[in-house]
Design an enzyme around this catalytic site. Structure first.
Site, PDB file in Angstrom:
ATOM      1  N   SER A 119       0.504  -1.319  -0.058  1.00 39.49           N
ATOM      2  CA  SER A 119      -0.430  -0.065  -0.073  1.00 39.49           C
ATOM      3  C   SER A 119       0.908   1.242  -0.227  1.00 39.49           C
ATOM      4  CB  SER A 119      -0.771   0.097   1.243  1.00 39.49           C
ATOM      5  OG  SER A 119      -1.786   1.040   1.384  1.00 39.49           O
ATOM      6  N   TYR A 146      -2.042   0.320  10.355  1.00 42.89           N
ATOM      7  CA  TYR A 146      -2.192  -0.306   8.989  1.00 42.89           C
ATOM      8  C   TYR A 146      -0.787  -0.080   7.989  1.00 42.89           C
ATOM      9  CZ  TYR A 146      -3.643  -1.030   3.680  1.00 42.89           C
ATOM     10  OH  TYR A 146      -3.953  -1.382   2.693  1.00 42.89           O
ATOM     11  N   LYS A 150       2.259  -3.184   6.593  1.00 44.39           N
ATOM     12  CA  LYS A 150       2.442  -3.454   5.388  1.00 44.39           C
ATOM     13  C   LYS A 150       3.605  -3.755   4.939  1.00 44.39           C
ATOM     14  CE  LYS A 150      -1.785  -4.465   3.223  1.00 44.39           C
ATOM     15  NZ  LYS A 150      -2.209  -5.919   2.879  1.00 44.39           N
TER      16      LYS A 150
HETATM   17  C1  WQD Z   1      -8.997  10.140   0.203  1.00 43.83           C
HETATM   18  C2  WQD Z   1      -9.522  12.187   0.305  1.00 43.83           C
HETATM   19  C3  WQD Z   1      -9.421  12.637   2.646  1.00 43.83           C
HETATM   20  C4  WQD Z   1     -13.517  11.240   3.135  1.00 43.83           C
HETATM   21  C5  WQD Z   1      -6.759   4.706   2.049  1.00 43.83           C
HETATM   22  C6  WQD Z   1      -6.282   4.414   3.247  1.00 43.83           C
HETATM   23  C7  WQD Z   1      -4.280   4.540   2.163  1.00 43.83           C
HETATM   24  C8  WQD Z   1      -5.523   3.407   0.569  1.00 43.83           C
HETATM   25  C9  WQD Z   1      -6.415   3.830   0.296  1.00 43.83           C
HETATM   26  C10 WQD Z   1      -5.263   0.946   1.673  1.00 43.83           C
HETATM   27  C11 WQD Z   1      -8.200  12.159   1.550  1.00 43.83           C
HETATM   28  C12 WQD Z   1     -10.754  12.951   1.895  1.00 43.83           C
HETATM   29  C13 WQD Z   1     -12.765  11.380   2.337  1.00 43.83           C
HETATM   30  C14 WQD Z   1     -14.138  11.796   2.871  1.00 43.83           C
HETATM   31  C15 WQD Z   1     -12.682  13.723   2.324  1.00 43.83           C
HETATM   32  N1  WQD Z   1      -5.743   2.273   1.729  1.00 43.83           N
HETATM   33  N2  WQD Z   1     -12.075  12.918   2.590  1.00 43.83           N
HETATM   34  N3  WQD Z   1     -14.358  13.827   2.757  1.00 43.83           N
HETATM   35  O1  WQD Z   1      -6.725   8.132   3.091  1.00 43.83           O
HETATM   36  O2  WQD Z   1      -6.067   9.218   0.560  1.00 43.83           O
HETATM   37  O3  WQD Z   1      -6.514   6.686   1.595  1.00 43.83           O
HETATM   38  O4  WQD Z   1      -7.094   4.519   1.120  1.00 43.83           O
HETATM   39  O5  WQD Z   1      -4.068  -0.036   1.388  1.00 43.83           O
HETATM   40  O6  WQD Z   1      -3.711   3.385   3.286  1.00 43.83           O
HETATM   41  O7  WQD Z   1      -5.285   5.850   4.293  1.00 43.83           O
HETATM   42  O8  WQD Z   1      -7.941   7.644   0.600  1.00 43.83           O
HETATM   43  O9  WQD Z   1     -11.001   7.838   0.048  1.00 43.83           O
HETATM   44  O10 WQD Z   1      -9.886   8.125   2.768  1.00 43.83           O
HETATM   45  O11 WQD Z   1      -9.504   9.525   1.113  1.00 43.83           O
HETATM   46  O12 WQD Z   1     -12.686  14.803   1.882  1.00 43.83           O
HETATM   47  O13 WQD Z   1     -15.332  12.155   3.343  1.00 43.83           O
HETATM   48  O14 WQD Z   1     -10.500  12.122   0.609  1.00 43.83           O
HETATM   49  O15 WQD Z   1      -9.120  13.362   3.412  1.00 43.83           O
HETATM   50  O16 WQD Z   1      -8.112  13.937   0.749  1.00 43.83           O
HETATM   51  P1  WQD Z   1      -6.919   8.074   1.841  1.00 43.83           P
HETATM   52  P2  WQD Z   1      -9.480   8.400   1.650  1.00 43.83           P
END
Ligand code: WQD
Length: 323
Positions: A119, A146, A150
């Protein structure tokens, strides 16, 4: 070829299984069905095994022997960042312990090729100038259990290469979304696109976690990759393991292009024809402003490149959501 896929009944795993089946490989799925679903794997054999249990080594080795397994694609894992912060020991036990058991079983059964789902969470908050594409040589520095789990798995797999010749490809996924088929949508509502779709279809508006980041529109930028492209990268990795003697490789899987939260929500408005007027909320702790993959290594070494853009990702996620 006979391939064992752990986590094959889950969101990403079921896409990999379907692509393998389409090209005629024999597939054995290992899944504990904690989040996976039996009806996602078609005609593949299913062994219901919790990798983290002590008795899994014998069961896995037996399944590998019975089906003449030649390669393993290891996708099964716990993957919720917030949950990992609350239950670190459990995350290590599930992800690192489960991988340790799988490696022991592979050694017992004489299976020497492995593709591991890693990841971008291994990078943490990378200390690079804003806007830099992240390549695989950036020093990993995960900021939650997490991501740590990984990275620990990557190390363990690399050590197995040194110890007894295991050959592995580690794929570091960026932000995976969309659906390759309407029946294989993401059943979890943990990431931006499903969270926003759920809010909008329940009559609520999505939240934007911070609009004062050092990015052009102030919202965080991520590299969204279509799950079908990602699944295709697994097949490319498997083929590479067959033709190359390299003991250990790690590749980013993304598109090399970033999209801001605002851009994603605009695309959701376009794809769904729903009215999207998001609320701006506080920044979420631990969110880097920008995380976009440098994908030159996977393109040049595996010959793999994402073909779907953000519109295709969101369109497909929406079709699956309505399925
Ligand atoms: C994306 C962007 C949020 C929800 C995560 C894991 C990472 C990987 C992929 C597995 C961010 C913003 C989100 C909301 C928002 N997983 N957001 N409002 O954090 O980039 O990655 O998933 O391997 O390890 O950390 O993904 O989809 O949570 O967020 O503004 O209601 O959307 O702040 O900038 P993230 P995400």
């Amino acid at each position: 070829m006979s391939v064992l896929v752990t986590g094959g009944a889950g969101y990403i795993g079921s896409h990999v299984v379907r692509l393998l089946q389409e090209r005629g490989d024999q597939v054995v799925v290992v899944d504990d069905l904690s989040t996976g679903e039996r009806d996602r794997i078609g005609e593949a054999s299913l062994a219901v095994i919790d990798l983290a249990r002590d008795d899994s080594v014998e069961k896995l080795a037996a399944a590998m022997g019975e089906h003449g397994v030649q390669s393993v694609i290891h996708i099964a894992a716990k993957k919720q960042v917030g949950e990992s912060v609350k239950r670190p020991a459990w995350y290590y036990h599930q992800n690192v312990g489960g991988t340790a058991n799988l490696l022991q079983a592979m050694e017992q059964a004489g299976v020497s090729k492995m593709m591991f789902s890693s990841s971008a969470a291994t990078y943490g908050m990378p200390d690079v100038p804003e806007g830099t594409l992240l390549d695989e040589d950036v020093t990993p520095s995960p900021i939650n259990p997490y991501g740590e789990s990984k990275l620990a798995c990557e190390w363990m797999i690399r050590a197995a290469g040194t110890a007894y010749g295991l050959r592995s490809v580690n794929l570091r996924y960026f932000n995976v979304a969309g659906a390759g088929w309407p029946d294989l949508g993401d059943p979890g509502v943990f990431n931006l696109i499903p969270i926003a779709l759920q809010a909008l279809t329940s009559g609520r508006q999505p939240s934007v976690f911070g609009n004062d980041y050092p990015t052009p529109d102030g919202t965080c930028i991520r590299d969204y990759v279509h799950v079908l492209d990602l699944a295709d990268a697994h097949l490319a990795a498997l083929d590479y393991l067959d033709r190359d003697d390299q003991p250990y490789d790690v590749f980013n899987v993304g598109t090399g292009h970033g999209a801001s939260v605002t851009k994603v929500l605009d695309q959701i408005a376009g794809s769904t024809s729903l009215e999207v007027t998001p609320t701006v909320a506080e920044r979420r702790p631990g969110d880097p402003a920008t995380l976009v993959a440098d994908v030159s290594r996977i393109e040049s070494t595996l010959g793999w490149k994402a073909t779907n853009d953000l519109a295709a990702i969101v369109d497909s996620a929406w079709r699956a959501w309505q399925h």
